[in-house]
Enzyme design. Structure first.
Site, short mmCIF file in Angstrom:
data_model
loop_
_atom_site.label_atom_id
_atom_site.label_comp_id
_atom_site.label_asym_id
_atom_site.label_seq_id
_atom_site.Cartn_x
_atom_site.Cartn_y
_atom_site.Cartn_z
CB ILE A 1 -17.91 56.83 51.16
CG1 ILE A 1 -17.51 57.98 50.55
CG2 ILE A 1 -18.40 56.87 52.61
CD1 ILE A 1 -16.60 58.82 51.54
CE LYS B 1 -11.82 51.75 42.27
NZ LYS B 1 -13.03 51.50 43.04
CB CYS C 1 -11.69 57.60 43.60
SG CYS C 1 -11.29 58.74 42.48
CB SER C 2 -10.56 53.92 47.97
OG SER C 2 -10.30 55.24 48.75
CG HIS D 1 -10.13 53.93 52.46
ND1 HIS D 1 -9.34 53.49 53.62
CD2 HIS D 1 -9.81 55.25 52.18
CE1 HIS D 1 -8.44 54.57 54.00
NE2 HIS D 1 -8.63 55.49 53.37
CB CYS E 1 -6.59 57.30 55.78
SG CYS E 1 -7.63 58.62 55.20
#
Lengths: 385, 385
Positions: A209, A328, A206-207, A332, A83
């Site tokens: 997809i 977020k 959570c970030s 991402h 990442c």
């Protein structure tokens, strides 16, 4: 050492973009960047992407960018650090220039993640962890960061409210970002009551997809000076690595590679963290933002949680973090994230961030992380005009 | 521009190494390289690997190398340009030094290809081609190079004997290389009568699937001078790209990115191809070696085939090519190949190539290619002592 500037920025809308291929995305961001700079020919390209192989059955991504920009035969390099691939693309572009091999270099970050199903995406992302000692046994990234969150709560007394707050702040910032995947506000209650993913992490910690791309154009500062518009200069770069497996770290609630990369960048820039006006950091999960604040030295270890509640990192706080909305809210697309951090930082330094504009933004820091902290890349940018 | 030397080399035995993981392979090559240089600490690492994701479910490869060498927290960068990933790792290591960011940089190339079955390996390799416009429709690399061979035979009258000869020569050279996967001689008849893979290419025209790793250590020339032993200096680097899809080229029997990369490297070195004593080139298929000879300017276009029969490129010829045995005999762990080309070239320049030693080897050239010629990286190395 040669002084290198960022003279152009571009990015696509981020989201679930089923009508666009990885080729479309990176070409669109690159063309927007070249338009922004008023440049139509570059000397080299770098491309940050985490896993073209697992997400798209497509490696060799760098040649495609050069070709579809109509710039065949120039050098084009793809880099990967999970990442942190985007930040690494910017660092590598800097090296192309500072080494004397090239003058004007385009750094593109991209990931097209929604062409595979959820299980395949989870497998692809888990390849950023240790396949033999972590992923093969079933752990995924929400699980890894959940363990880090649990350890942080246990050691420092970090609360569930504190863990939720970065999401509230980042969604607030992102609600003003037209590129964001989720440009809407969320309340503390919504975050805390969202579906559990891996205890204590819930969906809104959570970030997501994401499909998307971002690009920035680098050139020697002499080129930037002739452009008659504001630009940013790269004052410092720091890059560091750690064990890929979380279980081999001394502590679950520290990020030493993040600290080392930041210290390297600050040293190169001749600055301390107190000189920095704002930062874009890697909030893949809210606990990551809290731990990164501590690793950067913005607050003491264990003080990340309380500082979130105090408003320290809000847009109008003393040390704004993730004015873009962060991973977020903005999304991402893993290989693009580090480049988009530079995009936002340059927008702020040029005074072009609209409703998200931070007052007197002169010195910005970006922090892009791979895996559970196995790699980190920090850039320090200064406004010039 | 800073002058950069290669002060250490190391590689593993190449082959079908089921008892060794990708982690074992790259660590072994790296440690052998550090031993050779007498160095135990480096400032940065670069790793060339084509598809850790598709072959091993493991991206983020650079952090693993730093960790398993006991050198956590240093910068470590993975680069990818399909089968040219190894050459790109060496170029990127050069940039780390020449940019002033690091001093002593280890470049590691690796691929562990035999942990997946044949179909999966073919899919992984096909990700070096255009997924949307080539691979998805079923073409694989033997098919792409077979079309190039057919076009070359049609345009220039290249014969089946000429197409077989590079394999005979490279196996002869490789029979003297203890690192080679297939260290044995083959006859022209054996090559021409081997099983057809994609007409006109037969099994013994094709490089194999291989596990292996190679590493080289780069440092400023001032460091090399203090070592009291022979070393090599990087005089030139050239890197170029082309369309990823073969069908979008002007000609099927030319490799313009190979030509462009070589011209860039020669220009940087202040040399012409006539100054070069020998070369390691990318013979993924025998037709590739023939076309690369032409693209480098060793012979005129169309003269590659006849030149192979004349012995021009034999160990004792006027322009020896692939003294190591090339990809054909030595093996082709795709990310490692470009680094191993540098390994062989430095061995020759240090006069340590044993039975394969080329007389008066002072100036060597490496040519590492990605896909069907969509990327190419050339280095020019000079002997120093």
């Amino acid at each position: 050492m040669k002084e290198v500037a960022i003279i152009g920025i571009g990015m696509t809308k981020w989201g679930e973009l089923w009508e666009k291929s990885i080729r479309d995305l990176k070409t669109e961001a690159a063309l927007k960047c070249l338009d922004d700079a008023g440049v139509d020919k570059v000397d080299a390209i770098t491309v940050g992407a985490m896993s073209g192989g697992l997400f798209n059955g497509q490696e060799h991504l760098a040649s495609i960018v050069a070709d579809y920009l109509g710039q065949r035969f120039i050098p084009s390099t793809r880099v990967e650090s999970a990442c942190a691939s985007g930040g690494l693309a910017v660092k590598t572009a800097y090296m192309e220039i500072a080494s004397g091999l090239s003058e004007c270099v385009l750094a593109v970050g991209v990931e097209k993640m929604t062409d595979v199903d959820g299980g395949e995406a989870t497998f692809a992302l888990a390849s950023a962890a240790d396949q033999d000692f972590e992923a093969f046994h079933g752990i995924t990234f929400p699980g890894l960061y959940a363990m880090m969150a649990m350890a942080h709560m246990d050691k420092y007394g970090t609360t569930l409210e504190q863990l939720a707050q970065p999401s509230v702040k980042n969604h607030y910032n992102g609600s003003m970002n037209s590129h964001a995947q989720f440009p809407f506000k969320v309340s503390l209650e919504q975050v805390m009551n969202s579906t559990t993913v891996a205890d204590p992490l819930r969906l809104l910690h959570c970030s997501p997809i994401t499909d998307g791309s971002a690009a920035v154009l680098l050139a020697p500062v002499e080129v930037a000076k002739k452009m008659n518009k504001p630009y940013a200069v790269i004052l410092g770069i720091g890059h560091s690595t750690d064990t890929i497996a979380l279980c081999q770290r001394k502590s679950l609630c520290q990020l030493p590679a993040v600290e080392e990369a930041a210290q390297r960048a600050l040293k190169m820039a001749g600055k301390t963290i107190k000189d920095i006006d704002f930062a874009e950091v890697h909030d893949c999960f809210t606990i990551a933002e809290i731990m990164v604040m501590e690793a950067l030295g913005v607050v003491e270890p264990g003080q990340g949680g309380p500082a979130c509640m105090d408003g320290l990192t809000a847009l109008d706080g003393k040390f704004p973090i993730n004015p873009s909305g962060g991973l977020k809210s903005k999304g991402h697309p893993v290989g693009a994230t580090g480049v988009a951090q530079i995009y936002e930082t340059v927008s702020q330094l040029r005074g072009e961030a609209g409703d998200r504009q931070i007052k007197n933004a002169r010195l910005g820091l970006t922090q892009n992380m791979g895996g559970s902290g196995a790699s980190s890349i920090t850039h320090i940018l200064e406004a010039r005009s």
